[in-house]
Design a protein around this motif. Structure first.
Motif, PDB file in Angstrom:
ATOM      1  N   LEU A  61       0.605  -1.187   0.074  1.00  0.00           N
ATOM      2  CA  LEU A  61       0.080   0.135   0.202  1.00  0.00           C
ATOM      3  C   LEU A  61       1.013   1.321   0.129  1.00  0.00           C
ATOM      4  O   LEU A  61       0.394   2.536  -0.048  1.00  0.00           O
ATOM      5  N   ALA A  62       2.281   1.244   0.187  1.00  0.00           N
ATOM      6  CA  ALA A  62       3.073   2.401   0.263  1.00  0.00           C
ATOM      7  C   ALA A  62       2.942   3.384  -0.891  1.00  0.00           C
ATOM      8  O   ALA A  62       2.908   4.486  -0.581  1.00  0.00           O
ATOM      9  N   ASP A  63       3.189   2.757  -2.392  1.00  0.00           N
ATOM     10  CA  ASP A  63       3.041   3.844  -3.285  1.00  0.00           C
ATOM     11  C   ASP A  63       2.659   3.065  -4.453  1.00  0.00           C
ATOM     12  O   ASP A  63       2.974   2.126  -4.876  1.00  0.00           O
ATOM     13  N   HIS A  64       1.717   4.020  -5.057  1.00  0.00           N
ATOM     14  CA  HIS A  64       1.094   3.463  -6.606  1.00  0.00           C
ATOM     15  C   HIS A  64       1.361   4.589  -7.703  1.00  0.00           C
ATOM     16  O   HIS A  64       0.690   4.453  -8.749  1.00  0.00           O
ATOM     17  N   GLY A  65       2.410   5.364  -7.581  1.00  0.00           N
ATOM     18  CA  GLY A  65       2.802   6.373  -8.835  1.00  0.00           C
ATOM     19  C   GLY A  65       1.922   7.499  -8.397  1.00  0.00           C
ATOM     20  O   GLY A  65       1.786   7.821  -7.152  1.00  0.00           O
ATOM     21  N   PHE A  66       1.403   8.198  -9.464  1.00  0.00           N
ATOM     22  CA  PHE A  66       0.953   9.602  -9.740  1.00  0.00           C
ATOM     23  C   PHE A  66      -0.678   9.377  -9.265  1.00  0.00           C
ATOM     24  O   PHE A  66      -1.453   9.763 -10.268  1.00  0.00           O
ATOM     25  N   THR A  67      -1.035   8.865  -8.304  1.00  0.00           N
ATOM     26  CA  THR A  67      -2.322   8.667  -7.950  1.00  0.00           C
ATOM     27  C   THR A  67      -2.853  10.095  -7.352  1.00  0.00           C
ATOM     28  O   THR A  67      -1.751  11.101  -7.030  1.00  0.00           O
ATOM     29  N   PRO A  68      -3.826  10.487  -6.997  1.00  0.00           N
ATOM     30  CA  PRO A  68      -4.492  11.509  -6.359  1.00  0.00           C
ATOM     31  C   PRO A  68      -3.836  12.238  -5.021  1.00  0.00           C
ATOM     32  O   PRO A  68      -3.282  13.154  -5.039  1.00  0.00           O
ATOM     33  N   THR A  69      -3.432  11.077  -4.199  1.00  0.00           N
ATOM     34  CA  THR A  69      -2.636  11.410  -3.005  1.00  0.00           C
ATOM     35  C   THR A  69      -1.481  11.638  -3.344  1.00  0.00           C
ATOM     36  O   THR A  69      -0.843  12.737  -2.644  1.00  0.00           O
ATOM     37  N   ALA A  70      -0.727  11.424  -4.173  1.00  0.00           N
ATOM     38  CA  ALA A  70       0.597  11.777  -4.684  1.00  0.00           C
ATOM     39  C   ALA A  70       0.651  13.061  -5.232  1.00  0.00           C
ATOM     40  O   ALA A  70       1.547  14.079  -5.060  1.00  0.00           O
ATOM     41  N   ILE A  71      -0.254  13.246  -6.125  1.00  0.00           N
ATOM     42  CA  ILE A  71      -0.306  14.634  -6.726  1.00  0.00           C
ATOM     43  C   ILE A  71      -0.550  15.705  -5.740  1.00  0.00           C
ATOM     44  O   ILE A  71       0.029  16.663  -5.875  1.00  0.00           O
ATOM     45  N   VAL A  72      -1.445  15.532  -5.077  1.00  0.00           N
ATOM     46  CA  VAL A  72      -2.105  16.779  -4.294  1.00  0.00           C
ATOM     47  C   VAL A  72      -0.722  16.740  -3.106  1.00  0.00           C
ATOM     48  O   VAL A  72      -0.713  18.116  -2.558  1.00  0.00           O
ATOM     49  N   THR A  73      -0.004  15.785  -2.774  1.00  0.00           N
ATOM     50  CA  THR A  73       1.087  16.061  -1.812  1.00  0.00           C
ATOM     51  C   THR A  73       2.138  16.918  -2.665  1.00  0.00           C
ATOM     52  O   THR A  73       2.554  17.917  -2.055  1.00  0.00           O
ATOM     53  N   ARG A  74       2.388  16.674  -3.783  1.00  0.00           N
ATOM     54  CA  ARG A  74       3.488  17.412  -4.613  1.00  0.00           C
ATOM     55  C   ARG A  74       2.874  18.802  -4.805  1.00  0.00           C
ATOM     56  O   ARG A  74       3.746  19.811  -4.852  1.00  0.00           O
ATOM     57  N   LEU A  75       1.781  19.002  -5.118  1.00  0.00           N
ATOM     58  CA  LEU A  75       1.265  20.396  -5.474  1.00  0.00           C
ATOM     59  C   LEU A  75       1.213  21.022  -4.192  1.00  0.00           C
ATOM     60  O   LEU A  75       1.328  22.458  -4.076  1.00  0.00           O
ATOM     61  N   THR A  76       0.831  20.587  -3.256  1.00  0.00           N
ATOM     62  CA  THR A  76       0.757  21.404  -1.843  1.00  0.00           C
ATOM     63  C   THR A  76       2.211  21.539  -1.513  1.00  0.00           C
ATOM     64  O   THR A  76       2.649  22.792  -0.771  1.00  0.00           O
ATOM     65  N   TYR A  77       3.070  20.732  -1.581  1.00  0.00           N
ATOM     66  CA  TYR A  77       4.393  21.140  -1.281  1.00  0.00           C
ATOM     67  C   TYR A  77       4.941  22.293  -2.374  1.00  0.00           C
ATOM     68  O   TYR A  77       5.719  23.143  -1.861  1.00  0.00           O
ATOM     69  N   LEU A  78       4.444  22.332  -3.446  1.00  0.00           N
ATOM     70  CA  LEU A  78       5.064  23.303  -4.353  1.00  0.00           C
ATOM     71  C   LEU A  78       4.419  24.734  -3.970  1.00  0.00           C
ATOM     72  O   LEU A  78       4.916  25.870  -4.035  1.00  0.00           O
ATOM     73  N   SER A  79       2.947  24.740  -3.332  1.00  0.00           N
ATOM     74  CA  SER A  79       2.507  25.762  -2.633  1.00  0.00           C
ATOM     75  C   SER A  79       3.076  26.208  -1.604  1.00  0.00           C
ATOM     76  O   SER A  79       2.928  27.578  -1.216  1.00  0.00           O
ATOM     77  N   ALA A  80       3.393  25.452  -0.602  1.00  0.00           N
ATOM     78  CA  ALA A  80       3.745  25.647   0.760  1.00  0.00           C
ATOM     79  C   ALA A  80       4.948  24.808   0.941  1.00  0.00           C
ATOM     80  O   ALA A  80       5.000  23.954   1.936  1.00  0.00           O
ATOM     81  N   PRO A  81       6.192  25.263   0.510  1.00  0.00           N
ATOM     82  CA  PRO A  81       7.305  24.283   0.688  1.00  0.00           C
ATOM     83  C   PRO A  81       7.806  24.286   2.144  1.00  0.00           C
ATOM     84  O   PRO A  81       8.619  23.697   2.647  1.00  0.00           O
ATOM     85  N   ASP A  82       7.483  25.408   3.054  1.00  0.00           N
ATOM     86  CA  ASP A  82       7.547  25.448   4.272  1.00  0.00           C
ATOM     87  C   ASP A  82       7.026  24.745   5.145  1.00  0.00           C
ATOM     88  O   ASP A  82       7.166  24.452   6.219  1.00  0.00           O
ATOM     89  N   SER A  83       5.986  23.862   4.501  1.00  0.00           N
ATOM     90  CA  SER A  83       5.169  23.084   5.302  1.00  0.00           C
ATOM     91  C   SER A  83       5.229  21.657   4.997  1.00  0.00           C
ATOM     92  O   SER A  83       4.160  21.317   4.222  1.00  0.00           O
ATOM     93  N   VAL A  84       6.272  20.955   5.227  1.00  0.00           N
ATOM     94  CA  VAL A  84       6.072  19.440   4.783  1.00  0.00           C
ATOM     95  C   VAL A  84       5.014  18.762   5.318  1.00  0.00           C
ATOM     96  O   VAL A  84       4.302  17.814   4.890  1.00  0.00           O
ATOM     97  N   GLN A  85       4.759  18.888   6.779  1.00  0.00           N
ATOM     98  CA  GLN A  85       3.606  18.287   7.153  1.00  0.00           C
ATOM     99  C   GLN A  85       2.113  18.657   6.470  1.00  0.00           C
ATOM    100  O   GLN A  85       1.337  17.730   6.475  1.00  0.00           O
ATOM    101  N   GLY A  86       1.837  19.821   6.215  1.00  0.00           N
ATOM    102  CA  GLY A  86       0.968  20.294   5.199  1.00  0.00           C
ATOM    103  C   GLY A  86       0.755  19.252   4.072  1.00  0.00           C
ATOM    104  O   GLY A  86      -0.296  18.640   3.534  1.00  0.00           O
ATOM    105  N   ALA A  87       1.936  18.935   3.252  1.00  0.00           N
ATOM    106  CA  ALA A  87       1.880  18.259   1.972  1.00  0.00           C
ATOM    107  C   ALA A  87       1.499  16.842   2.475  1.00  0.00           C
ATOM    108  O   ALA A  87       0.868  16.207   1.745  1.00  0.00           O
ATOM    109  N   LEU A  88       1.976  16.333   3.391  1.00  0.00           N
ATOM    110  CA  LEU A  88       1.679  15.024   3.621  1.00  0.00           C
ATOM    111  C   LEU A  88       0.262  14.874   4.213  1.00  0.00           C
ATOM    112  O   LEU A  88      -0.367  13.821   3.880  1.00  0.00           O
TER     113      LEU A  88
END
Length: 265
Positions: A61-88
């Motif tokens: 269950l760890a990772d399946h590529g560019f699923t919605p959960t992965a995409i939103v994590t990357r995009l949240t990090y793009l928007s707020a790189p100071d908040s790793v916890q927010g991206a996760l």
């Protein structure tokens, strides 16, 4: 002063105990993280076989590529790189009925079927029960959790492997047995063959391990946390978040409001 008893972590001035063990000497370097996660949830130390099955579920269950959960994590990090916890957190919040939540849904579904029945004897008995279940769900117009996959149309590779590991460890219980039977008999009712997906078999395996049904999604989220950390690590090395953002932002098309005036007419 009131007391708050706990069998989990407790600290004094010079020591920390966890599950009745000294954290520094008995746990650190002695207990693997998967084993510890199982132990924390059940407050009993798993056998080596249980640990193997449990950790196989986490890996599945760890990772399946560019699923919605992965995409939103990357995009949240793009928007707020100071908040790793927010991206996760953003990625984990997407664990629902279509992604990750199937693990819990399948485990609960199988358990509800089994809770008032004696486990059948042999494959024929399981097939008879599964046929009854699939027929009833079809008549009610409901989908069976864990049946079907949007990519692995011809079979999810995680499913036979997890069944194999559970068999090798002698841990194929009633939930896995019923799930396997559903895989065998459903074409007779549905008129087509659907794969048993990996998230579903993980739910069946976790239920057979005796883990709390209420926490099955939590274990899926535990696994996905590792995957999302990996997504962020790759985003640092080879960023794609900005490309994903721009592919939408630069290709939007302005249209007039719907003639129906929105979803409520």
């Amino acid at each position: 002063m009131p007391e708050y008893p706990t069998a989990l972590g407790a600290s004094s001035r010079d020591s920390i105990t966890l599950l009745g063990k000294d954290l520094a000497t008995d746990v650190m370097g002695e207990v693997g993280f998967g084993e510890l996660a199982f132990w924390l949830a059940t407050q009993r130390r798993p056998t080596p076989g249980e640990t193997r099955v449990f950790e196989a579920v986490l890996a599945a269950l760890a990772d399946h590529g560019f699923t919605p959960t992965a995409i939103v994590t990357r995009l949240t990090y793009l928007s707020a790189p100071d908040s790793v916890q927010g991206a996760l957190a953003a990625g984990l919040l997407g664990g629902g009925s279509r992604f990750l939540g199937v693990t819990e849904d399948c485990g609960r579904f199988l358990h509800e079927v089994l809770v008032e029945r004696e486990p059948p004897a042999g494959d024929d008995g399981w097939d008879e029960l599964a046929l009854e279940v699939v027929t009833a769900e079809r008549a009610a117009g409901r989908f069976i959790p864990g049946l079907g996959h949007h990519v692995h149309k011809d079979g999810d590779p995680r499913t036979p492997r997890l069944f194999q590991i559970a068999r090798e460890e002698g841990l194929v219980g009633p939930h896995l047995s019923l799930f396997a039977a559903i895989g065998r008999v459903h074409p007779r009712v549905l008129g087509k063959t659907l794969p048993l997906n990996g998230a579903g078999v993980c739910g069946a395996a976790l239920a057979d391990l005796g883990l709390p049904l209420e926490l099955l999604r939590g274990f899926a989220l535990l696994a996905r946390t590792a995957g999302l950390i990996g997504q962020l690590a790759e985003e640092l090395r080879h960023p794609v978040g900005n490309d994903i953002f721009l592919s939408v932002d630069l290709n939007n098309r302005s249209v007039p409001p719907s003639a129906q005036g929105g979803p409520h007419g």
